[in-house]
Design a protein around this motif. Structure first.
Motif, PDB file in Angstrom:
ATOM      1  N   VAL A   5       0.863  -1.405   0.114  1.00 50.95           N
ATOM      2  CA  VAL A   5      -0.174  -0.015  -0.075  1.00 50.95           C
ATOM      3  C   VAL A   5       0.976   1.106   0.007  1.00 50.95           C
ATOM      4  CG1 VAL A   5      -1.955   1.175   1.492  1.00 50.95           C
ATOM      5  CG2 VAL A   5      -1.698  -1.142   1.404  1.00 50.95           C
ATOM      6  N   GLU A   6       0.556   2.056  -1.163  1.00 52.01           N
ATOM      7  CA  GLU A   6       1.487   3.285  -1.086  1.00 52.01           C
ATOM      8  C   GLU A   6       0.808   4.540  -0.418  1.00 52.01           C
ATOM      9  OE1 GLU A   6       1.583   1.087  -5.030  1.00 52.01           O
ATOM     10  OE2 GLU A   6       0.024   1.830  -3.574  1.00 52.01           O
ATOM     11  N   TRP A  36       9.909   0.680  -7.453  1.00 51.92           N
ATOM     12  CA  TRP A  36       8.881   1.802  -7.693  1.00 51.92           C
ATOM     13  C   TRP A  36       8.738   2.175  -8.921  1.00 51.92           C
ATOM     14  CZ3 TRP A  36       6.183   4.147  -3.966  1.00 51.92           C
ATOM     15  CH2 TRP A  36       6.784   3.997  -2.554  1.00 51.92           C
ATOM     16  N   PHE A  37       7.697   2.427  -9.336  1.00 49.11           N
ATOM     17  CA  PHE A  37       7.400   2.533 -11.026  1.00 49.11           C
ATOM     18  C   PHE A  37       6.241   3.807 -10.749  1.00 49.11           C
ATOM     19  CE2 PHE A  37       8.696  -1.045 -13.139  1.00 49.11           C
ATOM     20  CZ  PHE A  37       8.784  -2.060 -12.101  1.00 49.11           C
ATOM     21  N   ARG A  38       6.149   4.541 -12.083  1.00 48.27           N
ATOM     22  CA  ARG A  38       5.309   5.565 -12.177  1.00 48.27           C
ATOM     23  C   ARG A  38       4.414   5.469 -13.296  1.00 48.27           C
ATOM     24  NH1 ARG A  38       9.632  10.703 -12.115  1.00 48.27           N
ATOM     25  NH2 ARG A  38      10.573  10.292 -14.148  1.00 48.27           N
ATOM     26  N   LYS A  87      10.143  17.827 -10.287  1.00 48.24           N
ATOM     27  CA  LYS A  87      10.069  18.585 -11.597  1.00 48.24           C
ATOM     28  C   LYS A  87       8.539  18.275 -11.968  1.00 48.24           C
ATOM     29  CE  LYS A  87      14.831  18.141 -12.928  1.00 48.24           C
ATOM     30  NZ  LYS A  87      15.770  17.303 -13.719  1.00 48.24           N
ATOM     31  N   PRO A  88       7.867  19.242 -13.013  1.00 47.46           N
ATOM     32  CA  PRO A  88       6.640  19.008 -13.463  1.00 47.46           C
ATOM     33  C   PRO A  88       6.562  17.548 -13.817  1.00 47.46           C
ATOM     34  CG  PRO A  88       7.148  21.183 -13.561  1.00 47.46           C
ATOM     35  CD  PRO A  88       8.528  20.617 -13.182  1.00 47.46           C
ATOM     36  N   GLU A  89       7.475  17.180 -14.524  1.00 38.08           N
ATOM     37  CA  GLU A  89       7.796  15.893 -15.398  1.00 38.08           C
ATOM     38  C   GLU A  89       7.683  14.655 -14.551  1.00 38.08           C
ATOM     39  OE1 GLU A  89       9.566  18.559 -15.796  1.00 38.08           O
ATOM     40  OE2 GLU A  89      11.823  17.969 -16.493  1.00 38.08           O
ATOM     41  N   ASP A  90       7.879  15.005 -13.393  1.00 39.54           N
ATOM     42  CA  ASP A  90       7.626  13.839 -12.298  1.00 39.54           C
ATOM     43  C   ASP A  90       6.142  13.680 -12.055  1.00 39.54           C
ATOM     44  OD1 ASP A  90      10.640  15.090 -10.336  1.00 39.54           O
ATOM     45  OD2 ASP A  90      10.466  13.551 -11.921  1.00 39.54           O
ATOM     46  N   THR A  91       5.467  14.243 -12.438  1.00 41.90           N
ATOM     47  CA  THR A  91       3.890  14.199 -12.361  1.00 41.90           C
ATOM     48  C   THR A  91       3.505  12.860 -12.689  1.00 41.90           C
ATOM     49  OG1 THR A  91       3.551  16.525 -12.009  1.00 41.90           O
ATOM     50  CG2 THR A  91       1.515  14.904 -12.658  1.00 41.90           C
ATOM     51  N   ALA A  92       2.998  12.066 -11.859  1.00 36.50           N
ATOM     52  CA  ALA A  92       2.382  10.537 -12.355  1.00 36.50           C
ATOM     53  C   ALA A  92       1.793   9.873 -11.005  1.00 36.50           C
ATOM     54  CB  ALA A  92       3.545   9.665 -12.612  1.00 36.50           C
ATOM     55  N   VAL A  93       1.251   8.797 -11.269  1.00 32.57           N
ATOM     56  CA  VAL A  93       0.762   8.120 -10.083  1.00 32.57           C
ATOM     57  C   VAL A  93       1.946   6.922 -10.005  1.00 32.57           C
ATOM     58  CG1 VAL A  93      -0.907   6.137  -9.661  1.00 32.57           C
ATOM     59  CG2 VAL A  93      -1.778   8.114 -10.953  1.00 32.57           C
ATOM     60  N   TYR A  94       2.358   6.786  -8.599  1.00 33.22           N
ATOM     61  CA  TYR A  94       3.419   6.234  -8.211  1.00 33.22           C
ATOM     62  C   TYR A  94       3.013   4.854  -7.597  1.00 33.22           C
ATOM     63  CZ  TYR A  94       6.776   9.934  -9.088  1.00 33.22           C
ATOM     64  OH  TYR A  94       7.619  10.805 -10.113  1.00 33.22           O
ATOM     65  N   TYR A  95       3.625   3.772  -8.042  1.00 33.05           N
ATOM     66  CA  TYR A  95       3.357   2.391  -7.600  1.00 33.05           C
ATOM     67  C   TYR A  95       4.630   1.887  -7.129  1.00 33.05           C
ATOM     68  CZ  TYR A  95      -0.487   2.954 -10.992  1.00 33.05           C
ATOM     69  OH  TYR A  95      -1.704   3.346 -11.616  1.00 33.05           O
ATOM     70  N   CYS A  96       4.174   0.951  -6.032  1.00 28.78           N
ATOM     71  CA  CYS A  96       5.232   0.414  -5.243  1.00 28.78           C
ATOM     72  C   CYS A  96       4.827  -1.320  -5.497  1.00 28.78           C
ATOM     73  CB  CYS A  96       5.128   0.218  -3.604  1.00 28.78           C
ATOM     74  SG  CYS A  96       6.093  -0.707  -2.614  1.00 28.78           S
ATOM     75  N   ALA A  97       5.935  -2.307  -6.046  1.00 29.54           N
ATOM     76  CA  ALA A  97       5.806  -3.368  -6.154  1.00 29.54           C
ATOM     77  C   ALA A  97       6.874  -4.441  -5.636  1.00 29.54           C
ATOM     78  CB  ALA A  97       5.880  -3.450  -7.845  1.00 29.54           C
ATOM     79  N   ALA A  98       6.321  -5.556  -5.218  1.00 28.68           N
ATOM     80  CA  ALA A  98       7.092  -6.657  -4.805  1.00 28.68           C
ATOM     81  C   ALA A  98       7.426  -7.683  -5.636  1.00 28.68           C
ATOM     82  CB  ALA A  98       6.559  -6.851  -3.218  1.00 28.68           C
ATOM     83  N   GLY A 120      -1.355   2.474  -5.926  1.00 31.08           N
ATOM     84  CA  GLY A 120      -0.720   3.688  -6.440  1.00 31.08           C
ATOM     85  C   GLY A 120      -0.941   5.075  -5.697  1.00 31.08           C
ATOM     86  N   THR A 121      -0.263   5.908  -5.767  1.00 25.64           N
ATOM     87  CA  THR A 121      -0.526   7.282  -4.890  1.00 25.64           C
ATOM     88  C   THR A 121      -0.172   8.466  -6.035  1.00 25.64           C
ATOM     89  OG1 THR A 121      -0.082   8.656  -2.862  1.00 25.64           O
ATOM     90  CG2 THR A 121       1.772   7.657  -3.770  1.00 25.64           C
ATOM     91  N   GLN A 122      -1.079   9.429  -6.118  1.00 28.73           N
ATOM     92  CA  GLN A 122      -0.847  10.532  -7.216  1.00 28.73           C
ATOM     93  C   GLN A 122       0.179  11.621  -6.598  1.00 28.73           C
ATOM     94  OE1 GLN A 122      -2.374  11.121 -10.308  1.00 28.73           O
ATOM     95  NE2 GLN A 122      -0.839  12.601 -10.334  1.00 28.73           N
ATOM     96  N   VAL A 123       1.074  11.728  -7.536  1.00 32.09           N
ATOM     97  CA  VAL A 123       2.113  12.889  -7.437  1.00 32.09           C
ATOM     98  C   VAL A 123       1.664  13.933  -8.243  1.00 32.09           C
ATOM     99  CG1 VAL A 123       4.569  13.480  -7.171  1.00 32.09           C
ATOM    100  CG2 VAL A 123       3.740  11.254  -6.047  1.00 32.09           C
ATOM    101  N   THR A 124       1.638  15.094  -7.825  1.00 32.92           N
ATOM    102  CA  THR A 124       1.462  16.134  -8.800  1.00 32.92           C
ATOM    103  C   THR A 124       2.580  17.179  -8.313  1.00 32.92           C
ATOM    104  OG1 THR A 124      -0.881  15.780  -8.802  1.00 32.92           O
ATOM    105  CG2 THR A 124      -0.003  18.070  -9.927  1.00 32.92           C
TER     106      THR A 124
END
Length: 127
Positions: A5-6, A36-38, A87-98, A120-124
């Motif tokens: 759970v992120e 970590w993925f986005r 940075k603005p280009e880091d905007t994404a949904v970030y996921y944790c995976a195992a 996932g968790t949103q980063v803006t």
């Protein structure tokens, strides 16, 4: 039941920082690598970072090197992604995976190498 759970996402101004957390349960984290993925709108899911099961080896995509740091606390079943100089280009949904293996490997950035995913968790990043 294995769960990841992120948390920790949000809205931040360019140049700011966020720390994402990945809470794990239902398995012994010591035996798992964590990635970590986005995924940004209209783009493919991208591998951001990976940390070995013991925490001694880490990998980063070039675009975040020097800005992001992955860490883990197996005793607390937690993995973190510290994100600085956002940075603005880091905007994404970030996921944790195992995935159950000791090392991330040369193909760590491929999503199909991970069996268990969070929601996932949103980063803006925006002013």
């Amino acid at each position: 039941q294995l769960q990841v759970v992120e948390s920790g996402g949000g809205l931040v101004q360019p140049g700011g920082s966020l720390r994402l957390s990945c809470a794990t349960s239902g398995f012994t984290l010591d035996y798992y690598v964590i990635g970590w993925f986005r995924q940004a709108p209209g783009k493919e899911r991208e591998g951001v970072s990976c940390i070995s099961s013991g925490g001694g080896s880490t990998n980063y995509v070039d675009s975040v090197k020097g800005r992001f740091t992955v860490s883990r606390d197996n005793a607390k079943n937690m993995v973190y992604l510290q994100m600085n100089s956002l940075k603005p280009e880091d905007t994404a949904v970030y996921y944790c995976a195992a995935d159950v293996r000791p090392w991330c490997g040369s193909n760590w950035y491929k999503a199909d190498g991970f069996g268990s995913w969070g929601q996932g968790t949103q980063v803006t990043v925006s002013s």
